[in-house]
Enzyme design. Structure first.
Site, PDB file in Angstrom:
ATOM      1  N   ALA A  92      -1.060   2.642  -3.025  1.00 23.28           N
ATOM      2  CA  ALA A  92      -1.054   3.188  -1.338  1.00 23.28           C
ATOM      3  C   ALA A  92      -2.019   3.742  -0.791  1.00 23.28           C
ATOM      4  O   ALA A  92      -3.433   2.778  -1.525  1.00 23.28           O
ATOM      5  CB  ALA A  92       0.133   4.588  -1.272  1.00 23.28           C
ATOM      6  N   HIS A  93      -2.421   4.402   0.383  1.00 26.64           N
ATOM      7  CA  HIS A  93      -3.442   4.754   1.316  1.00 26.64           C
ATOM      8  C   HIS A  93      -4.104   5.195   0.259  1.00 26.64           C
ATOM      9  O   HIS A  93      -3.471   5.773  -0.077  1.00 26.64           O
ATOM     10  CB  HIS A  93      -2.831   4.933   2.309  1.00 26.64           C
ATOM     11  CG  HIS A  93      -1.758   6.174   2.692  1.00 26.64           C
ATOM     12  ND1 HIS A  93      -2.470   7.873   2.497  1.00 26.64           N
ATOM     13  CD2 HIS A  93      -0.150   6.206   1.915  1.00 26.64           C
ATOM     14  CE1 HIS A  93      -1.883   8.123   2.180  1.00 26.64           C
ATOM     15  NE2 HIS A  93      -0.289   8.289   2.119  1.00 26.64           N
ATOM     16  N   ASN A  94      -5.026   5.328   0.620  1.00 25.41           N
ATOM     17  CA  ASN A  94      -6.572   6.228   0.548  1.00 25.41           C
ATOM     18  C   ASN A  94      -6.394   5.839  -1.495  1.00 25.41           C
ATOM     19  O   ASN A  94      -7.983   6.482  -2.018  1.00 25.41           O
ATOM     20  CB  ASN A  94      -6.409   7.303   1.058  1.00 25.41           C
ATOM     21  CG  ASN A  94      -6.565   7.444   2.348  1.00 25.41           C
ATOM     22  OD1 ASN A  94      -6.039   7.812   3.251  1.00 25.41           O
ATOM     23  ND2 ASN A  94      -8.285   7.685   2.625  1.00 25.41           N
TER      24      ASN A  94
END
Length: 355
Positions: free
Chosen positions: A247-249
């Site tokens: 997922a993001h980051n």
């Protein structure tokens, strides 16, 4: 059976040449020619195989290999040998010498799309129907197979392999010697929404990038989401199996191993040499320390210290989980013992009441 690690038939090495390249010692005829590698059962008379455990010694009676890679503990075998402290690692490096990547004609196929202001380094190969968007930079020796897609502003380093159908979306960065297998999408939107007063989901634009460092390999049908801001970061030497969601980051540490169907929620950080076994789920905004290991199908909901082994749902230290599981296996016996104890107490109470 023909070796699946046998490359160009003109490529061959003597046993002594292999020993020098691989850092091993020769036992037997150093002039033996090797043209491929294979398993003990299937090796041909000009191929190299390996053995890592004495349990497999019975297989040698039918083995046709020209030579075998072994540890020092097996160096007395009556067979031409390459002796090394880590025979499996040496075998892997030998396989790399003979393996050939899938064929791709040099140069740019006329059916490929090359956008404006694209820079292709020396020796780049681009297959049919590949798409390289504007302002992309592709380093020397990189192979981009048919139907792969590079969005605008992508940077790809030297000697990378982007297999058919791999997608690298705009502005994402790939280092050197990165491999991305078919169906994987790097740089898709992170899953970010804010809920308004009526319960409606308001999309948060995902304006960051994905950065993939040198020597990373990503399997088929994975998704690596771009950051909300900043970067989602897969660090040097990490290896990612098929069907993994990042997922993001998220930050994946150096030389981490992620086995198939792992899912990692946003803004989680993995340290170096972390191992997540198959179908592990990791919650967001936590940290997993260096060299921690998480067993298959475990769910990690809290941060994990360096070197910890985690099992279960929710994930707990492996020793605790094993004790709990052992007790679960004894529940039927405990239940019967409790039933007998209750009956005994009832008999005693009845006897006391009758006095």
């Amino acid at each position: 059976m023909e070796s699946c690690f046998q490359g160009d038939s003109r490529k061959s090495y003597s046993l002594s040449e292999l020993a020098e390249i691989l850092g091993a010692a020769v036992r037997g005829d150093p002039a033996i020619r090797i043209r491929g590698v294979n398993s003990l059962e299937d090796a041909l008379p000009d191929e190299l195989s390996f053995i890592t455990d004495v349990r497999y010694k019975p297989l040698l009676s039918k083995c046709r290999a020209a030579a075998i890679i072994v540890s020092p503990a097996l160096a007395e075998l009556e067979f031409p040998l390459l002796v090394a402290e880590r025979p499996y690692v040496v075998f892997a490096r030998a396989a790399q010498l003979f393996a050939e990547p899938p064929f791709l004609a040099p140069g740019v196929h006329p059916g490929a799309y090359i956008g404006p202001n694209v820079h292709l380094g020396e020796g780049v190969s681009v297959g049919p129907q590949a798409h390289i968007g504007e302002d992309c930079v592709v380093g020397p020796g990189t192979r981009i197979y048919g139907s792969a897609y590079l969005g605008p502003g992508v940077r790809v380093g030297e000697n990378c392999m982007l297999y058919p159908g791999a997608v690298i979306l705009d502005r994402c960065l790939l280092g050197n010697r990165v491999t991305v297998h078919s169906g994987t999408v790097v740089g898709s939107d992170g899953f970010g929404y804010a809920q308004d007063e009526k319960g409606r989901h308001v999309k948060i634009p995902q304006t960051g990038i994905v950065q993939i460092d040198d020597d990373v390999e990503i399997g088929a049908n994975c998704t690596v989401d771009r950051a909300t801001f900043g970067r989602t970061w897969v660090r040097r030497g990490a290896k990612i199996d098929n069907q993994v969601q990042i997922a993001h980051n998220v930050v994946i540490g150096e030389h981490a191993i992620l086995v198939a169907q792992v899912g990692i929620s946003g803004s989680t950080t993995l340290g170096s040499h972390v191992v997540l076994a198959g179908q592990v789920g990791v919650a967001g905004h936590i940290e997993i320390g260096d060299r921690a290991r998480v067993g298959a199908k475990s769910g990690v909901h809290h941060s994990v210290g360096a070197g910890e082994d985690i099992l279960g749902i929710p994930g707990v230290p492996a020793r605790e989980w094993k004790r709990t599981y052992a007790n679960i296996q004894r529940l039927a016996r405990f239940r019967e013992e409790l039933r007998l104890l209750v009956e005994k107490v009832q008999r005693i109470e009845k006897a006391l009441d009758g006095e």
